[in-house]
Design a protein around this motif. Structure first.
Motif, PDB file in Angstrom:
ATOM      1  N   ALA A   1      -4.111   2.614   8.028  1.00  0.00           N
ATOM      2  CA  ALA A   1      -4.076   1.189   7.659  1.00  0.00           C
ATOM      3  C   ALA A   1      -5.202   0.904   6.675  1.00  0.00           C
ATOM      4  O   ALA A   1      -6.152   1.661   6.564  1.00  0.00           O
ATOM      5  N   ARG A   2      -5.037  -0.197   5.962  1.00  0.00           N
ATOM      6  CA  ARG A   2      -6.038  -0.616   4.999  1.00  0.00           C
ATOM      7  C   ARG A   2      -6.984  -1.583   5.705  1.00  0.00           C
ATOM      8  O   ARG A   2      -6.538  -2.519   6.363  1.00  0.00           O
TER       9      ARG A   2
ATOM     10  N   SER B   1     -15.630   0.171   3.551  1.00  0.00           N
ATOM     11  CA  SER B   1     -15.438  -0.922   2.592  1.00  0.00           C
ATOM     12  C   SER B   1     -14.074  -1.563   2.771  1.00  0.00           C
ATOM     13  O   SER B   1     -13.113  -0.899   3.158  1.00  0.00           O
ATOM     14  N   ALA B   2     -14.004  -2.838   2.447  1.00  0.00           N
ATOM     15  CA  ALA B   2     -12.731  -3.542   2.460  1.00  0.00           C
ATOM     16  C   ALA B   2     -11.765  -2.796   1.543  1.00  0.00           C
ATOM     17  O   ALA B   2     -12.147  -2.336   0.469  1.00  0.00           O
ATOM     18  N   GLY B   3     -10.524  -2.611   1.986  1.00  0.00           N
ATOM     19  CA  GLY B   3      -9.522  -1.925   1.180  1.00  0.00           C
ATOM     20  C   GLY B   3      -9.455  -0.435   1.431  1.00  0.00           C
ATOM     21  O   GLY B   3      -8.482   0.220   1.052  1.00  0.00           O
ATOM     22  N   GLU B   4     -10.460   0.104   2.099  1.00  0.00           N
ATOM     23  CA  GLU B   4     -10.475   1.529   2.410  1.00  0.00           C
ATOM     24  C   GLU B   4      -9.384   1.844   3.439  1.00  0.00           C
ATOM     25  O   GLU B   4      -9.057   1.014   4.287  1.00  0.00           O
ATOM     26  N   MET B   5      -8.796   3.074   3.381  1.00  0.00           N
ATOM     27  CA  MET B   5      -7.814   3.484   4.381  1.00  0.00           C
ATOM     28  C   MET B   5      -8.556   3.986   5.616  1.00  0.00           C
ATOM     29  O   MET B   5      -9.495   4.774   5.516  1.00  0.00           O
ATOM     30  N   VAL B   6      -8.120   3.512   6.778  1.00  0.00           N
ATOM     31  CA  VAL B   6      -8.743   3.948   8.031  1.00  0.00           C
ATOM     32  C   VAL B   6      -7.661   4.475   8.981  1.00  0.00           C
ATOM     33  O   VAL B   6      -6.477   4.183   8.808  1.00  0.00           O
TER      34      VAL B   6
END
Lengths: 410, 410
Positions: B341-342, B400-405
């Motif tokens: 997820a982003r 960071s915001a937008g990173e894939m986790v």
């Protein structure tokens, strides 16, 4: 290949099946601590706020925040220590200006206090005098009453599985009983003149019943109760009679056909005799499992699976499990987890057909590689050797070596 | 911050715990069809080959392959039809040159035949004469005896969970009983003077016992049997006495401490009195759950969890579940599935510390977005509202915001 174009791919076929299911199992009341994995039959509301009183989140001193304003390491505030808040009961003291009370994590804030100073930010100045070295704001290090949930708030929606997290939350609120959906009963029928029970010594030409047991296990795993109706000979009346009994006793029926085309037609005819609308889909554009039968009779799902045990298990994951989730009233917004992996080889596929391929996972340089397991159909251990399945969607003509794929673990 | 540098992050702490566990539960024999999810205690071998006879994979005609060589639509081979292979028994016929026999999918190849021509590639020329329009090679459309598994072959290794696939395979071989690891018994002890049973009407300052039940559910989910020892007051002797009884009756013990620092020290001391080596790790560089205690006494794991129910559940997934898997002898080469997820926002984190953050998933433009759920610790419904957890590893200083986790579903 006009015959392929006529068959629906699994997503559309599944939608038709689920749309027609009318029968739903009832709810039942269970002790909360025994309801792990069960699905809520109704939304659950909080009978009281949580926490039910203001609590300290740290070990320290309950204070009036304004008494600490402006204080620092070099200019501490001096507060009079008037006692200790006992754990597990109301504080028998009330704070006035210039006073503080020792409090432990989880302790109830005494009347008059509105914040807690952490132990680390204080020094004992005298027996009953505390130096506060850092100011706190109103509400700092405090859980307000109702901060987690408020009285009457919906805490668990309908149609969700109870996880350890929900069970804990219900206990916190003293909710000892929950209304959950009864586990749907799934009748499982094997057919095939060559099939004998697993305990039989097999004679040449005979094979043991795999499907009754692998499908029972899958049904249990998916939250249902499996009821096996044994192995029925490849005769229309025999299949119809058993299927009819299963339909009246269960919430859903699964029939694995004999292996040959003629016995599959037998299954379809037997299903059509069980009630309307009968067979909705005969054949799905998927490999393995093209001769799948999807039906609804008397409002209940009746699914005819291929006799081949590999196809039967793959197809059961595509149709039997979603039908079970439908009966359970599951809200399906939680995604299916998977393991991303790099595909080891090229995989061609026919456009319009959805393919499911068993894969073995291995870790290469910190990344998973999915190695397809090729075998003739019908080899159950080709699935037992697999870690998961990958899909090639109907609109693709294959996957390339090195491409990232989603592996759904078996 | 020297105190943080001294604490190990979870992976290293876990390794120390698992290395010291000496006690292992025994195996037991179970009926195969009841063994779903159980872990094999020994490798399983095939008592006979599978399939046990050569079988047709299609509906068609059993032939001698050489009789079809060179034939085509325009130059068919003409074969004499000598009968039909019955399903479920040996063929009472033998094929000679120029002959064929009707055979169904799954049927046993008659003596003399070595391939099967699909029905679609034939035409009936006369009552007992078949036109073959396409040549087949030796073995074509045939499963050889032993093609799935050979006699004596290891079919299921030790330490793997039995899935529907394995249960089906065992049934195919007539293996009606399996040797699996007994489900480890986990003693669960709650402590805290403020904690009362869930059925109690809470008085000001009191909270109901969450941990005994949420942890029991997690233990059951992970393949163990939970045995609850109730709520013990915050006194060394009381905790030690109950823990000692639990240690003798169970394969592992989990104690949730009272909330304050002093009661955690009590837990540690009580554990140290249970036997050597005692406490191995006191404090782990993780949030939530820093005050975790990992110990081994008399060869058995004893784990002290924070009293905070959110920390307790997160930490139990990091240490109690792996310890259970260790007792079960699970081979852990199968990866944990997750949902990519982003991340919706920036998440700062302290270097050296591993953070676990509950997230809610939503689908935006076909992709999952993970929205962290922030709350003060101790709010059980912040976990119940979450779909999963994400980790910020010890060597990162945030995400960071937008990173894939990777979201591990709860």
């Amino acid at each position: 290949m006009p015959e392929f174009l006529e068959l629906l791919p699994p997503p559309q076929a599944r939608q038709i099946l689920l749309q027609h299911i009318k029968h739903k199992p009832q709810g039942e009341f269970l002790a909360t601590h025994t309801a792990l994995g069960r699905i809520t039959a109704a939304p659950i509301h909080a009978p009281h706020p949580l926490p039910s009183f203001p609590r300290s989140t740290v070990d320290g001193f309950a204070v009036r925040a304004r008494d600490t304003f402006g204080c620092s390491d070099t200019l501490p505030a001096y507060l009079n220590l008037i006692g200790e808040v006992p754990m597990g009961s109301e504080a028998r003291l009330e704070l006035h200006t210039g006073q503080c009370a020792l409090i432990h994590t989880g302790g109830m804030l005494p009347p008059g206090s509105d914040a807690v100073v952490m132990l680390e930010h204080t020094q004992q100045a005298a027996d009953v005098e505390i130096e506060v070295l850092r100011a706190v704001a109103v509400g700092e290090n405090v859980l307000r009453a109702g901060e987690d949930v408020q009285q009457g708030q919906e805490i668990i929606p309908v149609g969700v599985p109870l996880r350890p997290e929900e069970i804990g939350g219900l206990m916190a609120l003293g909710i000892l009983e929950v209304h959950v959906v009864r586990r749907p009963r799934v009748g499982i029928i094997s057919s095939g003149d060559e099939v004998v029970p697993p305990e039989a010594t097999i004679q040449p030409g005979q094979v043991r019943d795999i499907n009754s047991y692998s499908l029972s296990a899958l049904v249990e795993q998916a939250g249902g109760v499996a009821q096996r109706y044994g192995i029925i000979p490849d005769r229309l009346e025999a299949i119809q009679e058993t299927a009819s009994r299963a339909l009246s006793e269960c919430d859903m029926v699964v029939i694995t056909a004999g292996s040959s085309a003629s016995t599959r037609d037998l299954t379809s005819e037997a299903i059509n005799r069980l009630g309307t609308p009968g067979v909705l889909v005969h054949g799905v554009n998927v490999r393995p499992g093209r001769p799948t039968i999807l039906a609804v009779c008397q409002g209940k799902a009746v699914i005819g699976l291929p006799g081949n045990p590999v196809s039967a298990l793959v197809i059961a994951r595509l149709f039997v499990v979603p039908a079970l989730h439908c009966l359970l009233g599951m809200q399906t917004n939680r995604p299916a987890p998977f393991v991303p992996a790099r595909l080891s080889i090229n995989l061609p596929s026919q456009a319009g057909r959805e393919d499911w391929i068993p894969v073995k996972l291995s870790k290469v340089a910190g990344q998973y590689v999915a190695e397809p397991i090729f075998s003739k159909s019908n080899l159950i251990f080709s699935l037992a050797r697999a870690d998961g399945l990958i899909a090639i969607s109907a609109d693709a003509t294959g996957l390339s070596a090195g491409e990232m794929v989603e592996v759904y673990l078996l």
